[in-house]
Design a protein around this motif. Sequence first.
Motif, short mmCIF file in Angstrom:
data_model
loop_
_atom_site.label_atom_id
_atom_site.label_comp_id
_atom_site.label_asym_id
_atom_site.label_seq_id
_atom_site.Cartn_x
_atom_site.Cartn_y
_atom_site.Cartn_z
N VAL A 154 0.85 -1.19 0.00
CA VAL A 154 0.00 0.00 0.00
C VAL A 154 0.89 1.24 0.00
O VAL A 154 2.03 1.19 0.45
CB VAL A 154 -0.97 0.03 1.21
N GLU A 155 0.32 2.31 -0.51
CA GLU A 155 1.07 3.57 -0.60
C GLU A 155 0.33 4.67 0.14
O GLU A 155 -0.90 4.69 0.18
CB GLU A 155 1.27 3.96 -2.08
N ASP A 156 1.09 5.58 0.71
CA ASP A 156 0.53 6.71 1.45
C ASP A 156 1.27 7.96 1.02
O ASP A 156 2.51 7.98 1.00
CB ASP A 156 0.67 6.50 2.95
N CYS A 157 0.51 8.99 0.66
CA CYS A 157 1.09 10.28 0.28
C CYS A 157 0.79 11.28 1.39
O CYS A 157 -0.28 11.89 1.42
CB CYS A 157 0.51 10.75 -1.05
N PRO A 158 1.71 11.46 2.33
CA PRO A 158 1.41 12.30 3.49
C PRO A 158 1.07 13.75 3.15
O PRO A 158 0.28 14.39 3.85
CB PRO A 158 2.70 12.21 4.33
N ALA A 159 1.68 14.29 2.10
CA ALA A 159 1.50 15.72 1.80
C ALA A 159 0.16 16.03 1.14
O ALA A 159 -0.34 17.16 1.26
CB ALA A 159 2.63 16.20 0.90
N GLY B 128 -1.23 -1.87 -4.11
CA GLY B 128 -0.27 -2.23 -5.14
C GLY B 128 0.88 -1.24 -5.23
O GLY B 128 0.77 -0.09 -4.80
N ASP B 129 1.98 -1.72 -5.78
CA ASP B 129 3.17 -0.90 -6.00
C ASP B 129 3.01 -0.16 -7.31
O ASP B 129 3.12 -0.74 -8.38
CB ASP B 129 4.40 -1.82 -6.02
N THR B 130 2.75 1.15 -7.25
CA THR B 130 2.59 1.95 -8.47
C THR B 130 3.76 2.89 -8.70
O THR B 130 3.73 3.71 -9.62
CB THR B 130 1.28 2.77 -8.43
N PHE B 131 4.78 2.82 -7.86
CA PHE B 131 5.95 3.68 -8.00
C PHE B 131 6.65 3.37 -9.31
O PHE B 131 6.93 2.21 -9.63
CB PHE B 131 6.89 3.43 -6.81
N GLN B 132 6.94 4.42 -10.11
CA GLN B 132 7.50 4.19 -11.43
C GLN B 132 8.42 5.33 -11.84
O GLN B 132 8.33 6.44 -11.30
CB GLN B 132 6.40 4.02 -12.47
N ALA B 133 9.27 5.04 -12.80
CA ALA B 133 10.18 6.04 -13.36
C ALA B 133 10.01 6.09 -14.87
O ALA B 133 9.85 5.05 -15.53
CB ALA B 133 11.63 5.70 -13.01
#
Length: 352
Positions: A200-205, A236-241
């Motif tokens: 899971v992903e969390d965007c604190p800002a 899911g892992d959505t981190f990408q470059a």
Amino acid sequence: MTPLAQIIAGRIRATGPISLADYMQICLLHPQHGYYSTRDPFGRAGDFTTAPEISQIFGEICGLALAQAWMDQGSPAPFTLAEIGPGRGTLMADMLRVIARVPGMADAAQLVLIEASPHLRQVQRDRLGDVTHLDHAADLPQQPLFLIANEFFDALPVRQYQRGDQGWAERMVGLGPDGLQFGLGPTVDLPRPGKIGDVVEDCPAAPAIIAAIAGRIARHGGAAIVIDYGGWNGYGDTFQALRNHRAEDPLAHPGQADLTAHVDFAPLAAAAIRSGAMSSRMGMQGPWLLALGAAQRAQKLLQAGDRGAPAALRRLTDGQEMGQLFKTLAIWPEGAPPVPGFDPLRLHADDA
């Protein structure tokens, strides 16, 4: 190693692994080697192409939606016309061309751009003239606010958590034999269900930024439109470059590739409602653009000699292109008509 990779490796050697959020922050905004600090990443010569760079249709529809919201709320004057993450200024330029045709709106607008990159600030001045730049949404004036955010929230740093036998653990960036690598930190108390291997992903800002925007809209009037790729309470892992329009290992070239993650729209809507504003349901870019007349505008552009207009429309609206991948969300004051093309989200503040 890139120069920035060497800097990051030195920090890890000195203080230990860093969070994914810290890694993204350094890679994107390091003053000497950060991605956005050193280049213009947009268009064919850059690493990715955003909707405003595809066709003027996109910006014109966004401008029409905010113009109608402005008129629906009694044409307040003066008001702040803002974009957060304005890139080259292309979207705002197209919106301003539409707004100039609405009686009284251009004269009442006070243009504000929220941009962290000194390089992009200069690009925006060259495109739009003498504009007011701010560092943060919290610095926006306390007056009616009409704001657009296109592909801004996806670039905000995210933290990632992976479910293991002992519970959730944060994914970290550390050092291995071949350079930077991912690993897991200690377990953390994360109140989300999940099975072994889930990420899971969390965007604190993000919620704080939305709260600053929605708070002004709730108190003074206005509207905001958020467009980005993402979903609702996703896993899911959505981190990408992205580099040279191609996906690559996000740890391969720090500072030389764009780093993003899919936006979770649920916390954004909840933050808006907690701030006293109305939030829409999450929608999709394609149906929203078509509902507001994108096809008719493309036909007029074609008749005027723009042979690329049909292909641009397809790219913006087709479900196999950007039409379903990119989602939409709108914010407006309680008691005001919804922003055109959006339906209210029926969620009480106590439940947000």
